[in-house]
Design an enzyme around this catalytic site. Sequence first.
Site, PDB file in Angstrom:
ATOM      1  N   SER A 176      29.461 -44.981   5.985  1.00 20.35           N
ATOM      2  CA  SER A 176      28.356 -45.390   6.839  1.00 20.35           C
ATOM      3  C   SER A 176      27.304 -46.157   6.028  1.00 20.35           C
ATOM      4  CB  SER A 176      27.763 -44.168   7.538  1.00 20.35           C
ATOM      5  OG  SER A 176      26.875 -44.536   8.556  1.00 20.35           O
ATOM      6  N   GLU A 270      34.335 -45.981  17.641  1.00 18.86           N
ATOM      7  CA  GLU A 270      32.948 -46.027  17.163  1.00 18.86           C
ATOM      8  C   GLU A 270      32.291 -47.397  17.315  1.00 18.86           C
ATOM      9  OE1 GLU A 270      32.074 -46.028  12.864  1.00 18.86           O
ATOM     10  OE2 GLU A 270      34.115 -45.266  12.630  1.00 18.86           O
ATOM     11  N   HIS A 300      32.960 -41.801  14.056  1.00 19.54           N
ATOM     12  CA  HIS A 300      32.270 -42.226  12.843  1.00 19.54           C
ATOM     13  C   HIS A 300      32.461 -41.202  11.721  1.00 19.54           C
ATOM     14  CE1 HIS A 300      29.333 -44.695  10.782  1.00 19.54           C
ATOM     15  NE2 HIS A 300      28.547 -43.661  10.561  1.00 19.54           N
TER      16      HIS A 300
END
Length: 324
Positions: A176, A270, A300
């Site tokens: 991320s 996602e 995610h």
Amino acid sequence: MKEEKRVIRLVSKGEVKTEPKKKTEGNRRLAPMLRALKAIHSATTPDTMDPEDLARQRAGQEMLGRLAAPMIVAKRWEPFRLGEMDAAWVKPDWAHDKRRVIFYCHGGGFTSGNLGYSRPLASKLTNATGWETLCFEYRLAPEHPFPAAVEDVRRAWDYLMYLGYGARDVVAAGDSAGGNLALGLCHQLKKAGRQLPGRLVLMSPWTDMTASGPSYTSKAEEDPTITMDYIRAVRSVYAGDRDLHSPLLSPLFGDLSGFPPTLVQVGGNEMLLSDAVRLRDRMQAVGVHCQLEVWEDMWHVFQMLPVHKAALAMESIGRFLLEQ
């Protein structure tokens, strides 16, 4: 019964692999799991960054890490201080190649994440490769907005180089926001004329802070973990009024030529799906080897949790690194 097909991996631009979709007990249970996951993340991905929401977000991230860590094969966990940052080494309990190391940047939207949150994925990376993994706590927004995190990642990298590791023997990994920072590190090193990491491993990387990719709208209803309100909130406190097209904020828009061989994994459900697809396309356009894996029905940073596809994804990371 007619056999259904699903995309498991996007191998190269315009090419896909498929395999039969099996009606397993795990698939039948997936929808309830996603609902439960959404409930957990609703407490850790608030729509605002007021102190109460921020405290809940950070506590929730640490809780997720604590819940996941005991399910992973035990490793040596060695915390220490890296300048002003808390850091830790994850080391195998068995004989291993000490020349190679993984430099892991944790996620958390630049506003949360700590060593507790880092431990599950750092341990999984060590387990998949047999290599030591360095993780660290960079400064977080809103207390420390951009470029604090970028500076801390550079400091941690310089520490690793000071220890005597060769850059080409280091894998820069991140999930991320951590994937964003790993790419940003490469942009910094390239601009400084320094050697880049040998490889990149990016899990659900946030590469485009402008949120211009199609999946930000097309996957909004399917994504069980991220909302556009959350993206706007963390982006506001981290980037402020900076140009979101800057490569250190949106590494997708920088010059990616000369970047190391890269593996990108992303969930098919996602909002950041297009961040991964566009990164792959831009890397391949400038001759960088980039392998993209799209894991259907996944969310995610699914690699963190104790689900079967997470184990398969980590095995794929191990194969990519060991084969490279």
